[in-house]
Motif scaffolding. Structure first.
Motif, PDB file in Angstrom:
ATOM      1  N   MET A  19      -9.925 -23.612 -35.678  1.00  0.00           N
ATOM      2  CA  MET A  19     -10.161 -22.282 -35.142  1.00  0.00           C
ATOM      3  C   MET A  19     -10.421 -21.335 -36.324  1.00  0.00           C
ATOM      4  N   GLY A  72     -21.504 -17.086 -34.239  1.00  0.00           N
ATOM      5  CA  GLY A  72     -20.629 -18.235 -34.042  1.00  0.00           C
ATOM      6  C   GLY A  72     -19.167 -17.857 -33.916  1.00  0.00           C
ATOM      7  N   VAL A  73     -18.908 -16.675 -33.365  1.00  0.00           N
ATOM      8  CA  VAL A  73     -17.539 -16.199 -33.205  1.00  0.00           C
ATOM      9  C   VAL A  73     -17.198 -16.186 -31.718  1.00  0.00           C
ATOM     10  N   GLU A  74     -16.099 -16.820 -31.377  1.00  0.00           N
ATOM     11  CA  GLU A  74     -15.602 -16.817 -29.999  1.00  0.00           C
ATOM     12  C   GLU A  74     -14.736 -15.573 -29.841  1.00  0.00           C
ATOM     13  N   THR A  75     -15.228 -14.584 -29.117  1.00  0.00           N
ATOM     14  CA  THR A  75     -14.551 -13.284 -29.067  1.00  0.00           C
ATOM     15  C   THR A  75     -13.175 -13.339 -28.407  1.00  0.00           C
ATOM     16  N   ASP A  76     -12.991 -14.177 -27.394  1.00  0.00           N
ATOM     17  CA  ASP A  76     -11.670 -14.290 -26.772  1.00  0.00           C
ATOM     18  C   ASP A  76     -10.649 -14.844 -27.764  1.00  0.00           C
ATOM     19  N   ALA A  77     -11.046 -15.852 -28.508  1.00  0.00           N
ATOM     20  CA  ALA A  77     -10.161 -16.427 -29.526  1.00  0.00           C
ATOM     21  C   ALA A  77      -9.898 -15.408 -30.633  1.00  0.00           C
ATOM     22  N   LEU A  78     -10.904 -14.630 -30.990  1.00  0.00           N
ATOM     23  CA  LEU A  78     -10.737 -13.610 -32.022  1.00  0.00           C
ATOM     24  C   LEU A  78      -9.726 -12.556 -31.582  1.00  0.00           C
ATOM     25  N   ARG A  79      -9.804 -12.123 -30.350  1.00  0.00           N
ATOM     26  CA  ARG A  79      -8.845 -11.138 -29.824  1.00  0.00           C
ATOM     27  C   ARG A  79      -7.415 -11.680 -29.865  1.00  0.00           C
ATOM     28  N   GLN A 138     -29.260 -17.846 -28.696  1.00  0.00           N
ATOM     29  CA  GLN A 138     -28.498 -18.763 -29.532  1.00  0.00           C
ATOM     30  C   GLN A 138     -29.408 -19.350 -30.602  1.00  0.00           C
ATOM     31  N   ASP A 165     -21.069  -5.977 -29.101  1.00  0.00           N
ATOM     32  CA  ASP A 165     -21.954  -7.137 -29.121  1.00  0.00           C
ATOM     33  C   ASP A 165     -23.334  -6.738 -29.653  1.00  0.00           C
ATOM     34  N   GLU A 202     -11.547 -18.412 -36.195  1.00  0.00           N
ATOM     35  CA  GLU A 202     -11.275 -17.022 -35.822  1.00  0.00           C
ATOM     36  C   GLU A 202      -9.987 -16.522 -36.466  1.00  0.00           C
TER      37      GLU A 202
END
Length: 113
Positions: free
Chosen positions: A1, A38-45, A84, A66, A3
């Protein structure tokens, strides 16, 4: 991960800027994140809340802006929107695209005390 490491870098930047600009608390962080970053925003939060706990950004609100992906199509000689990496040109179907936007992440703005 990755993030988690991104959030650690964000916190490090906030701490460095707090010393340079003399603020003691971060209330809100606005991040611009490109669709191609390439950033998963939910994981980043999720990671942000964990990483900043007990720091000058504890309880800070994270706002994500975004940024759409863009590329230069060599055959069309035009900027086109892409969703993408490795998308085809929406105008001509070519894969000869050169990404020129939406692949970055940056701190855009801070609300501090």
């Amino acid at each position: 991960m990755h993030e988690m490491s991104l959030c650690e870098s964000i916190l490090q930047t906030l701490e460095q800027q707090a010393q340079a600009q003399r603020y003691r608390k971060v209330k809100t962080v606005w991040l611009e994140i490109g669709a191609l970053a390439g950033v998963e925003t939910d994981a980043l939060r999720f990671c942000f809340d964990m990483v900043v706990r007990g720091s000058l950004a504890d309880q800070a609100k994270l706002e994500i802006i975004d940024i759409p992906g863009q590329a230069w199509c060599l055959p069309c000689a035009k900027n086109v929107a892409v969703q993408q990496l490795y998308d085809e040109c929406p105008l001509c179907g070519s894969h000869q695209l050169q990404i020129n936007g939406g692949d970055q992440m940056r701190i855009k703005e801070l609300e501090v005390e």
